[in-house]
Design a protein around this motif. Structure first.
Motif, short mmCIF file in Angstrom:
data_model
loop_
_atom_site.label_atom_id
_atom_site.label_comp_id
_atom_site.label_asym_id
_atom_site.label_seq_id
_atom_site.Cartn_x
_atom_site.Cartn_y
_atom_site.Cartn_z
N THR A 161 -27.54 10.79 -9.47
CA THR A 161 -28.75 10.06 -9.14
C THR A 161 -29.77 11.04 -8.58
O THR A 161 -29.47 11.82 -7.71
CB THR A 161 -28.46 8.98 -8.08
N GLN A 214 -34.09 10.50 -12.24
CA GLN A 214 -32.96 9.92 -12.95
C GLN A 214 -32.50 10.79 -14.12
O GLN A 214 -31.97 10.29 -15.10
CB GLN A 214 -33.32 8.51 -13.48
N GLN A 219 -27.93 17.12 -5.26
CA GLN A 219 -27.14 16.56 -6.36
C GLN A 219 -25.66 16.63 -5.99
O GLN A 219 -25.28 17.36 -5.06
CB GLN A 219 -27.36 17.35 -7.65
N ARG A 220 -24.87 15.88 -6.72
CA ARG A 220 -23.43 16.07 -6.60
C ARG A 220 -23.08 17.44 -7.17
O ARG A 220 -23.57 17.82 -8.22
CB ARG A 220 -22.66 14.98 -7.36
N ALA A 269 -30.71 10.00 -3.07
CA ALA A 269 -32.01 9.35 -3.33
C ALA A 269 -33.02 9.66 -2.24
O ALA A 269 -34.22 9.80 -2.50
CB ALA A 269 -31.80 7.85 -3.46
N ASN A 304 -23.23 8.70 -0.35
CA ASN A 304 -23.66 9.84 -1.17
C ASN A 304 -24.92 9.51 -1.96
O ASN A 304 -25.89 10.29 -1.98
CB ASN A 304 -22.54 10.26 -2.12
N ASP A 305 -24.91 8.37 -2.64
CA ASP A 305 -26.07 8.01 -3.45
C ASP A 305 -27.32 7.80 -2.60
O ASP A 305 -28.43 8.15 -3.01
CB ASP A 305 -25.77 6.75 -4.26
N GLN A 306 -27.14 7.24 -1.42
CA GLN A 306 -28.29 7.04 -0.52
C GLN A 306 -28.86 8.39 -0.08
O GLN A 306 -30.09 8.56 -0.03
CB GLN A 306 -27.86 6.23 0.70
N THR A 333 -21.47 9.45 -10.86
CA THR A 333 -22.81 9.00 -11.26
C THR A 333 -23.84 9.88 -10.59
O THR A 333 -23.89 9.97 -9.37
CB THR A 333 -23.02 7.54 -10.86
#
Length: 476
Positions: free
Chosen positions: A349, A353, A337-338, A322, A317-319, A347
């Motif tokens: 990201t 940021q 975004q989430r 980003a 998810n974070d990858q 979190t």
């Protein structure tokens, strides 16, 4: 009248009186004789009845003695068991803990809950034994495939291939259920298929409620080049105590329903001309998808410019955030975004940021301010204007005035910024509108009222922005 005549008269009267007395005596004697005869007959009948019962008892006693004499003698240990402290043999329970036919997979508590809901009769007539030893059931007991559970055993299947037959669809789902290990008994789990060729959908009827629920995992499966859309029918009523969602994941199947969770991602800023396959191709560059939904207008069928997804591996998810957030796609930039629902502890990201709380129609609720970010006085309005609409000065001023007038209804507007495109330059925030309110309360009120509204036939999406970044004119 002479004395002689008087004497004769009295003598005659005396004779009549005597005759009357004799008649009364005879009548009384006759009645007594009849009653005595009746009592005698009754005593005789009772005597004969007693004699008959006595003969029957003597005959039955002889038969029992004869049967005992013909039976083999019990071993010595049985003689010991005749003592007052003998251990009783455990009686075999023929009726307890035996589920009714068709409800083998339902616990007693679930069965009682279904009775309370009126989906199962509260009382049922049990089978009775006839003198011939045959079991007779006065009323039928609910069985697999009965009307009582029919609503929970049907599924809607949309986007079916054109010209498909009911037989081929039944064979397809029966085979997929067996390959996935989702069948609970031998035989075919799908009982019937009804296809509406005009409206391009079908209904599947399964033999059990559990197998119906597990078949929901095939939502999004490819059948003859078409991605099937599987849903519960409109008349579906959940059974008490039964799960409504499948407990399995079928590899390779991308569901069209993205459940609310901390792993649900929002993808905004999509060009309206992109279709499902093109957006999925972009997302799958970071990993296989578990679920994906491109939100479309129900009237036109066109994309609304945003989607939701969930990856099989939540660690990517974070990858994906980003790598995709801020990506230039045609004339728009992606916002990834989430999704705020369920993301309280997630979190966030992004490229800058900056924590962001998104509000999307049909997704948010009144408690969203506590999830995924902190409300600020600066509100960002997205999906309202296109860069080409800001080139003309007159049109730009009209948009600016329109936004100011509407936002002033919810509080005092301190400032408004609408970045405009400049030839040869990449202007940050182009296509977004930033509104600064004097108080935090006014900003929150505006977000609640503006989210989901339409502006120039576009659905408004909102988020909070960092005031310091806004004052530095960092419009991302």
């Amino acid at each position: 009248m002479s004395d002689f005549d008087e004497f004769e008269r009295q003598l005659t009267e005396n004779k009549q009186g005597v005759e009357n007395l004799n008649s009364l005596e005879r009548d009384k004697e006759n009645r007594h004789r009849r009653r005595s005869s009746s009592r005698s007959r009754s005593r005789e009948r009772k005597r004969r009845s007693r004699e008959r019962r006595s003969r029957e008892r003597r005959s039955g006693s002889k038969d029992r003695r004869h049967r005992r004499s013909t039976q083999p003698q019990n071993p010595p240990q049985d003689i010991v068991s005749r003592s007052p402290h003998r251990e009783k043999k455990k009686k075999v329970k023929k009726y307890w803990d035996v589920p009714p036919p068709g409800f083998e997979h339902i616990t007693p508590m679930q069965y009682k809950a279904m009775q309370a809901a009126g989906q199962i009769p509260a009382t049922a007539l049990l089978p009775t034994m006839t003198p011939d030893g045959l079991a007779v059931t006065p009323t039928p007991v609910p069985v697999v495939g009965s009307q009582m559970t029919r609503q929970a055993r049907r599924l809607y299947v949309g986007n079916i291939p054109f010209g498909i037959t009911e037989e081929s669809m039944m064979d397809f789902f029966n085979a997929q259920m067996r390959l996935g290990g989702l069948t609970q008994a031998p035989g075919n789990p799908v009982l019937a298929v009804q296809i509406n060729q005009d409206k391009n959908f079908a209904f599947l009827e399964f033999r059990s409620v559990d197998e119906t629920t597990q078949a929901m995992a095939f939502d999004g499966i490819i059948f003859q080049g078409q991605s099937l859309k599987i849903r519960r029918p409109h008349d579906y009523q959940p059974l008490p105590g039964m799960s409504e969602n499948p407990s399995v994941y079928v590899p390779g199947v991308v569901s069209t329903v993205v459940p609310d969770s901390a792993h649900k991602l929002f993808i905004g800023g999509l060009p309206n001309y992109l279709n499902d396959d093109q957006v999925k191709e972009l997302l799958t560059s970071f990993g296989p998808l578990k679920a994906f939904n491109l939100v479309k207008d129900s009237a036109t069928g066109l994309s609304k410019g945003y989607a939701f997804c969930e990856y099989v591996d939540v660690n990517v998810n974070d990858q994906a955030i980003a790598g995709l957030n801020g990506m230039q796609l045609g004339d728009k930039k992606l916002l990834v975004q989430r999704a705020s629902v369920g993301a309280k502890n997630a979190t966030l990201t992004s490229v800058n940021q900056t924590p962001v709380t998104l509000q999307v129609p049909g997704l948010m609720n009144s408690s969203m301010n506590q999830m995924g970010g902190i409300p600020t006085e600066v509100l960002c309005l997205m999906n309202m204007v296109a860069p080409e609409e800001l080139l003309d000065d007159e049109e730009y001023e009209e948009i600016l005035e329109d936004v100011r007038e509407e936002c002033s209804k919810y509080g005092q507007v301190k400032s408004i910024e609408i970045p405009r495109p400049v030839d040869g330059l990449d202007v940050p925030g182009t296509g977004k509108i930033f509104v600064e309110f004097t108080t935090l309360f006014d900003s929150q009120k505006a977000m609640q009222q503006l989210t989901g509204r339409k502006f120039a036939n576009r659905v408004v999406v909102t988020k909070y922005c960092d005031p310091d970044a806004y004052h530095r004119r960092e419009f991302w």
